[in-house]
Motif scaffolding. Sequence first.
Motif, PDB file in Angstrom:
ATOM      1  N   LYS A  80       0.579  -1.248  -0.033  1.00 26.54           N
ATOM      2  CA  LYS A  80      -0.111  -0.178   0.029  1.00 26.54           C
ATOM      3  C   LYS A  80       0.869   1.321  -0.031  1.00 26.54           C
ATOM      4  O   LYS A  80       0.537   2.094  -0.757  1.00 26.54           O
ATOM      5  CB  LYS A  80      -0.876   0.093   1.214  1.00 26.54           C
ATOM      6  CG  LYS A  80      -1.823  -1.097   1.193  1.00 26.54           C
ATOM      7  CD  LYS A  80      -2.709  -1.014   2.509  1.00 26.54           C
ATOM      8  CE  LYS A  80      -2.245  -1.222   4.005  1.00 26.54           C
ATOM      9  NZ  LYS A  80      -1.442  -2.520   4.214  1.00 26.54           N
ATOM     10  N   THR A  81       1.787   1.235   1.072  1.00 22.78           N
ATOM     11  CA  THR A  81       2.530   2.329   1.116  1.00 22.78           C
ATOM     12  C   THR A  81       3.309   2.830  -0.130  1.00 22.78           C
ATOM     13  O   THR A  81       3.535   3.770  -0.746  1.00 22.78           O
ATOM     14  CB  THR A  81       3.281   2.386   2.376  1.00 22.78           C
ATOM     15  OG1 THR A  81       2.541   2.131   3.414  1.00 22.78           O
ATOM     16  CG2 THR A  81       4.201   3.747   2.702  1.00 22.78           C
ATOM     17  N   VAL A  82       4.037   1.668  -0.667  1.00 25.21           N
ATOM     18  CA  VAL A  82       4.897   2.028  -1.822  1.00 25.21           C
ATOM     19  C   VAL A  82       3.960   2.358  -2.904  1.00 25.21           C
ATOM     20  O   VAL A  82       4.436   3.240  -3.650  1.00 25.21           O
ATOM     21  CB  VAL A  82       5.354   0.477  -1.969  1.00 25.21           C
ATOM     22  CG1 VAL A  82       6.074   0.349  -3.560  1.00 25.21           C
ATOM     23  CG2 VAL A  82       6.800   0.390  -1.276  1.00 25.21           C
TER      24      VAL A  82
ATOM     25  N   MET B  96      -3.994   9.397   2.520  1.00 22.87           N
ATOM     26  CA  MET B  96      -4.132   9.091   3.935  1.00 22.87           C
ATOM     27  C   MET B  96      -3.763   7.677   4.063  1.00 22.87           C
ATOM     28  O   MET B  96      -4.668   6.925   3.610  1.00 22.87           O
ATOM     29  CB  MET B  96      -5.551   9.614   4.508  1.00 22.87           C
ATOM     30  CG  MET B  96      -5.781  11.208   4.585  1.00 22.87           C
ATOM     31  SD  MET B  96      -7.358  11.653   5.419  1.00 22.87           S
ATOM     32  CE  MET B  96      -6.916  11.025   7.078  1.00 22.87           C
ATOM     33  N   ASP B  97      -2.489   7.467   4.649  1.00 23.64           N
ATOM     34  CA  ASP B  97      -2.477   5.964   4.845  1.00 23.64           C
ATOM     35  C   ASP B  97      -2.768   5.364   6.178  1.00 23.64           C
ATOM     36  O   ASP B  97      -2.686   6.182   7.100  1.00 23.64           O
ATOM     37  CB  ASP B  97      -0.614   5.912   4.595  1.00 23.64           C
ATOM     38  CG  ASP B  97      -0.324   4.447   4.605  1.00 23.64           C
ATOM     39  OD1 ASP B  97      -0.969   3.684   4.164  1.00 23.64           O
ATOM     40  OD2 ASP B  97       0.981   4.304   4.940  1.00 23.64           O
ATOM     41  N   GLU B  98      -3.122   4.284   6.000  1.00 24.17           N
ATOM     42  CA  GLU B  98      -3.576   3.561   7.458  1.00 24.17           C
ATOM     43  C   GLU B  98      -4.847   4.521   8.265  1.00 24.17           C
ATOM     44  O   GLU B  98      -4.603   5.098   9.415  1.00 24.17           O
ATOM     45  CB  GLU B  98      -2.523   3.552   8.826  1.00 24.17           C
ATOM     46  CG  GLU B  98      -1.511   2.771   8.111  1.00 24.17           C
ATOM     47  CD  GLU B  98      -1.931   1.236   7.898  1.00 24.17           C
ATOM     48  OE1 GLU B  98      -2.932   0.723   8.327  1.00 24.17           O
ATOM     49  OE2 GLU B  98      -0.923   0.410   7.503  1.00 24.17           O
ATOM     50  N   VAL B  99      -5.812   4.819   7.344  1.00 28.11           N
ATOM     51  CA  VAL B  99      -6.942   5.634   7.430  1.00 28.11           C
ATOM     52  C   VAL B  99      -7.512   5.336   8.993  1.00 28.11           C
ATOM     53  O   VAL B  99      -7.884   6.178   9.792  1.00 28.11           O
ATOM     54  CB  VAL B  99      -7.945   5.707   6.585  1.00 28.11           C
ATOM     55  CG1 VAL B  99      -8.977   6.744   6.802  1.00 28.11           C
ATOM     56  CG2 VAL B  99      -7.302   6.148   5.118  1.00 28.11           C
TER      57      VAL B  99
END
Length: 441
Positions: free
Chosen positions: A37-39, A127-130
């Motif tokens: 996800k983050t990549v 927004m990561d890890e919402v």
Amino acid sequence: MKSKEIIIQYTPRFPELHEALEKFRFCVFVMHRRAGKTVMAINHLIKQALLCDKPFGHFAFIAPFRTQAKSIAWEYAKHYTAVLPRTVNESELSITLPSRNGSAKIRLFGADNPDALRGLYYDFVVMDEVAQCKAEVWQEVIRPSLADRDGRCLFIGTPQGPNLFRDLFSLAQKEENTDWFAASYPISKTNVLDLEEVERIKAELGPDAFAREFLCDFNVAAATTLIPLALIQEAMRREYPEHVWKDSPLIVGVDVARYGDDSSVITLRQGLVVHPQLIYKGLSLTDLCGRVVSLYNEKKPAVLFVDAIGVGAGLVDRLRELGIPVVEALASARAIKADKFVNRRAEMYTELADWLKAGGKLPDDPSLAEELAAQEYEFTSTGKMLLLKKDKIKEKIGRSPDKSDSLALCWFNAAPITTEEYHAGLKFNTEADIAYEPLEY
Ligand SMILES: Nc1ncnc2c1ncn2[C@@H]1O[C@H](COP(=O)(O)OP(=O)(O)OP(=O)(O)O)[C@@H](O)[C@H]1O
Ligand SMILES: [Mg+2]
């Protein structure tokens, strides 16, 4: 003149999701742990920044905590832009890239500090890890800031029960919301991890956590955080005049670094106040011992707890040889209230949580806040409370929770909170009272 071709070493795992991101203004991607996800999000931001045709393009990546953004996404951002002509600003956590209309800036933020996000405009926000971010950050800060430039937003993460992330996922699924796109990628859909590894994870996590983290199930309640972030932040803002704590007994907790990257941390608590922590990275055991001895001689604490697991045992022995009275603190020891807690670790963190509710003041330190907020608990089948294992916390925040462990040591034994209690004879247990029974946890 022929333009120069630069190749970024990124092959999308999910090209269809990048396509959706081009098409829809708001995307909600629910994906299992380690899916990439983050990549994916960082690379999408880089592409958008390079292609931005508005002047002064402004792009944001938001993780629940700034320290988390720095420890994980920042490395990815620098790695994938290394081949580009760029300006890196380490203190601002920003990278400025050339764009179609001058330059564009990508900045990393933490949702733990919404004020840093306010008053800016954004062309694209991730927004990561919402599920771990405060809902207000989206509603009150980000949404309005997308208005001036028709900005876009990607919400990405793993489910954690009913919260903002689930609400956004439901909203994005509604047909009438044509600007929105929703996708769910459980482990069965990605082939990212091999089957044996998935089986191992399943056995380790147990059915609830597996359903949440790998099957992307919103209906399983989130693991419960022991200390809410709001309480931690409130405790960090508190101020007490000196007379409130000055005469309280000094309690010292020493957490000893186990590996090269870990830090040894010394915490000093007096009554309702914890002083700024002393942090030592790369210090030898002999040097750490020297610091503890001089601290002991100078401040004469009422009690000195030293984490005695692994290398800490060596420090305990050495301090005793030098005549310093230390209490050997084994977090894995049997709890004092053994009917309620699986081990001392769960018990001391609970006492720390109670102290915070009673008005305790913590030093203002975002990485300590992150470590404390990462402590989750659950109950065993016999109804005893258990904290998330330390290696899981390490996976979650990308480092060992040395600061919060040192802090929790100050509650290793039921320690009197107030000066009155102390003088009324409520003394600390001595080590002789403690049954050390290292357990599996
Ligand atoms: N497209 C890709 N190509 C090669 N490796 C990748 C790709 N995407 C991710 N990875 C690798 O997979 C691992 C997990 O990636 P990432 O951190 O983006 O996953 P995540 O879904 O954000 O994980 P978490 O749930 O832990 O936050 C990392 O080692 C990363 O380098
Ligand atoms: Mg991630």
